[in-house]
Design a protein around this motif. Structure first.
Motif, short mmCIF file in Angstrom:
data_model
loop_
_atom_site.label_atom_id
_atom_site.label_comp_id
_atom_site.label_asym_id
_atom_site.label_seq_id
_atom_site.Cartn_x
_atom_site.Cartn_y
_atom_site.Cartn_z
N VAL A 28 11.26 -4.68 0.43
CA VAL A 28 10.67 -4.08 1.63
C VAL A 28 11.05 -2.62 1.73
O VAL A 28 10.23 -1.77 2.10
N VAL A 29 12.30 -2.30 1.40
CA VAL A 29 12.79 -0.93 1.44
C VAL A 29 13.11 -0.49 0.01
O VAL A 29 13.82 -1.19 -0.72
N ILE A 30 12.57 0.66 -0.39
CA ILE A 30 12.80 1.19 -1.74
C ILE A 30 13.50 2.54 -1.62
O ILE A 30 12.94 3.49 -1.05
N PRO A 31 14.71 2.68 -2.14
CA PRO A 31 15.43 3.96 -2.06
C PRO A 31 14.85 4.98 -3.03
O PRO A 31 14.16 4.62 -4.00
N THR A 32 15.15 6.24 -2.79
CA THR A 32 14.62 7.30 -3.66
C THR A 32 15.16 7.19 -5.08
O THR A 32 14.53 7.70 -6.01
N SER A 33 16.28 6.53 -5.25
CA SER A 33 16.82 6.36 -6.60
C SER A 33 15.92 5.50 -7.48
O SER A 33 16.02 5.55 -8.71
N SER A 34 15.06 4.72 -6.86
CA SER A 34 14.12 3.88 -7.61
C SER A 34 12.76 4.54 -7.79
O SER A 34 11.86 3.95 -8.40
N VAL A 35 12.59 5.75 -7.25
CA VAL A 35 11.30 6.44 -7.28
C VAL A 35 11.30 7.52 -8.35
O VAL A 35 12.15 8.41 -8.35
N GLN A 36 10.34 7.43 -9.26
CA GLN A 36 10.18 8.46 -10.29
C GLN A 36 9.49 9.69 -9.72
O GLN A 36 9.90 10.82 -9.98
N GLU A 37 8.44 9.46 -8.95
CA GLU A 37 7.73 10.57 -8.32
C GLU A 37 6.84 10.05 -7.20
O GLU A 37 6.42 8.89 -7.20
N ILE A 38 6.57 10.92 -6.24
CA ILE A 38 5.54 10.66 -5.23
C ILE A 38 4.23 11.16 -5.81
O ILE A 38 4.07 12.36 -6.07
N VAL A 39 3.30 10.26 -6.03
CA VAL A 39 2.02 10.62 -6.64
C VAL A 39 1.19 11.45 -5.67
O VAL A 39 0.60 12.47 -6.03
N GLY A 40 1.12 11.01 -4.41
CA GLY A 40 0.35 11.75 -3.42
C GLY A 40 0.18 10.97 -2.14
O GLY A 40 0.60 9.81 -2.02
N LYS A 41 -0.42 11.62 -1.19
CA LYS A 41 -0.65 11.04 0.13
C LYS A 41 -1.96 10.26 0.17
O LYS A 41 -2.97 10.71 -0.39
N VAL A 42 -1.95 9.13 0.84
CA VAL A 42 -3.18 8.36 1.05
C VAL A 42 -4.01 9.07 2.12
O VAL A 42 -3.55 9.26 3.24
N ILE A 43 -5.23 9.44 1.77
CA ILE A 43 -6.07 10.18 2.71
C ILE A 43 -7.28 9.37 3.17
O ILE A 43 -7.97 9.77 4.10
N GLU A 44 -7.53 8.24 2.50
CA GLU A 44 -8.65 7.40 2.93
C GLU A 44 -8.44 5.98 2.42
O GLU A 44 -7.90 5.79 1.32
N VAL A 45 -8.84 5.00 3.23
CA VAL A 45 -8.75 3.59 2.86
C VAL A 45 -10.14 2.99 2.93
O VAL A 45 -10.83 3.12 3.94
N ARG A 46 -10.55 2.32 1.86
CA ARG A 46 -11.86 1.67 1.82
C ARG A 46 -11.67 0.17 1.70
O ARG A 46 -11.09 -0.32 0.73
N SER A 47 -12.15 -0.56 2.69
CA SER A 47 -12.05 -2.01 2.68
C SER A 47 -13.31 -2.62 2.08
O SER A 47 -14.41 -2.11 2.30
N PRO A 48 -13.18 -3.69 1.29
CA PRO A 48 -14.38 -4.34 0.75
C PRO A 48 -15.29 -4.90 1.83
O PRO A 48 -16.47 -5.17 1.58
N ASP A 49 -14.76 -5.08 3.05
CA ASP A 49 -15.57 -5.59 4.15
C ASP A 49 -16.30 -4.49 4.91
O ASP A 49 -17.10 -4.78 5.80
N SER A 50 -16.00 -3.22 4.55
CA SER A 50 -16.64 -2.13 5.26
C SER A 50 -18.10 -2.05 4.88
O SER A 50 -18.48 -2.37 3.74
N PRO A 51 -18.97 -1.61 5.82
CA PRO A 51 -20.40 -1.49 5.50
C PRO A 51 -20.65 -0.40 4.48
O PRO A 51 -19.91 0.53 4.36
#
Length: 241
Positions: free
Chosen positions: A218-241
């Motif tokens: 559930v919680v991931i420390p920075t020691s386990s992170v290689q890099e932040i790829v980027g920020k999520v700017i949009e979410v598309r759901s398969p149920d969306s029209p």
């Protein structure tokens, strides 16, 4: 007499000799001339520079049809997007003007690649059938934008849930800030989508749905992170029209 008018007359004379300049018969030239007058600019190249339109691209838009059969010398859609802003007209209007002979103009819209699964963990990945996803022109012009497909429900909670099967659009030039939903590549090579938080020992990643059965903690420390790829700017759901 302006240089533009002279060039148009040269193109029209012909007389068996190759044209130095083609006839300018683009479908929105009247709008372009009116916008140039509005902006107090008499030369197309200078007007193109003002609005961030390539000089050759503007010339292409102004040339228009170049054969008796009606073949267009067409600008690309990114040029039309900039031209729409300069002319203060809807982009769809320009698409209809320049691509009126196409049955499906959806194919003209920019797309970004779906580069893999996020939040799945090793051993649960499978082939992704969709290779690309269409995006709004504003997103395409940002530059380094990619997409991931979501596996798991560890972020399927809160005011902006990201659930199993969703496609997320990620801006790789924006690494996010505390409170942002980000995609990170971990030291084990897997990709996760988590909420970026800050605590006494520094930043860490956390799930918004801790009750979900997930391959990662559930919680991931920075020691386990290689890099932040980027920020999520949009979410598309398969149920969306």
């Amino acid at each position: 007499m302006s240089l533009l008018v002279k060039r148009r007359q040269i193109g029209a004379n012909g007389m068996g000799r190759p044209r130095k300049y083609p006839i300018l018969n683009g479908p929105v030239n009247d709008l372009i001339f009116a916008a140039m007058k509005r902006d107090g600019i008499s030369k197309p190249n200078e007007w193109a520079d003002k609005w961030g339109i390539g000089r050759t691209a503007l010339r292409t838009a102004m040339v228009g049809r170049q054969s008796q059969s009606g073949t267009w010398v067409r600008p690309d859609v990114r040029t039309l997007w900039r031209l729409a802003k300069a002319l203060d007209v809807p982009l769809v209007y320009l698409i209809e003007q320049f691509y009126d002979d196409l049955d499906n103009t959806d194919a003209l819209w920019p797309q970004v690649p779906i580069i893999g699964w996020v939040g799945a963990g090793s051993g649960r990945e499978e082939d992704i059938q969709e290779k690309y996803v269409p995006v709004d022109m504003n997103l395409a012009l940002r530059g380094n934008v990619v997409a991931f497909k979501v596996k798991g429900n560890s972020m399927c909670a809160g005011p902006k849930p990201i659930c199993d099967g969703d496609v997320i659009i990620v801006d790789c030039q924006n690494k996010g800030r505390v409170g942002s939903r980000v995609v990170a590549r971990l030291v084990d090579g897997g990709f996760v989508c988590k909420l970026l938080k800050h605590g006494p020992t520094g930043n860490y990643l956390v799930s918004t749905n801790p009750s979900s059965d997930n391959s990662y903690p559930v919680v991931i420390p920075t020691s386990s992170v290689q890099e932040i790829v980027g920020k999520v700017i949009e979410v598309r759901s398969p149920d969306s029209p």
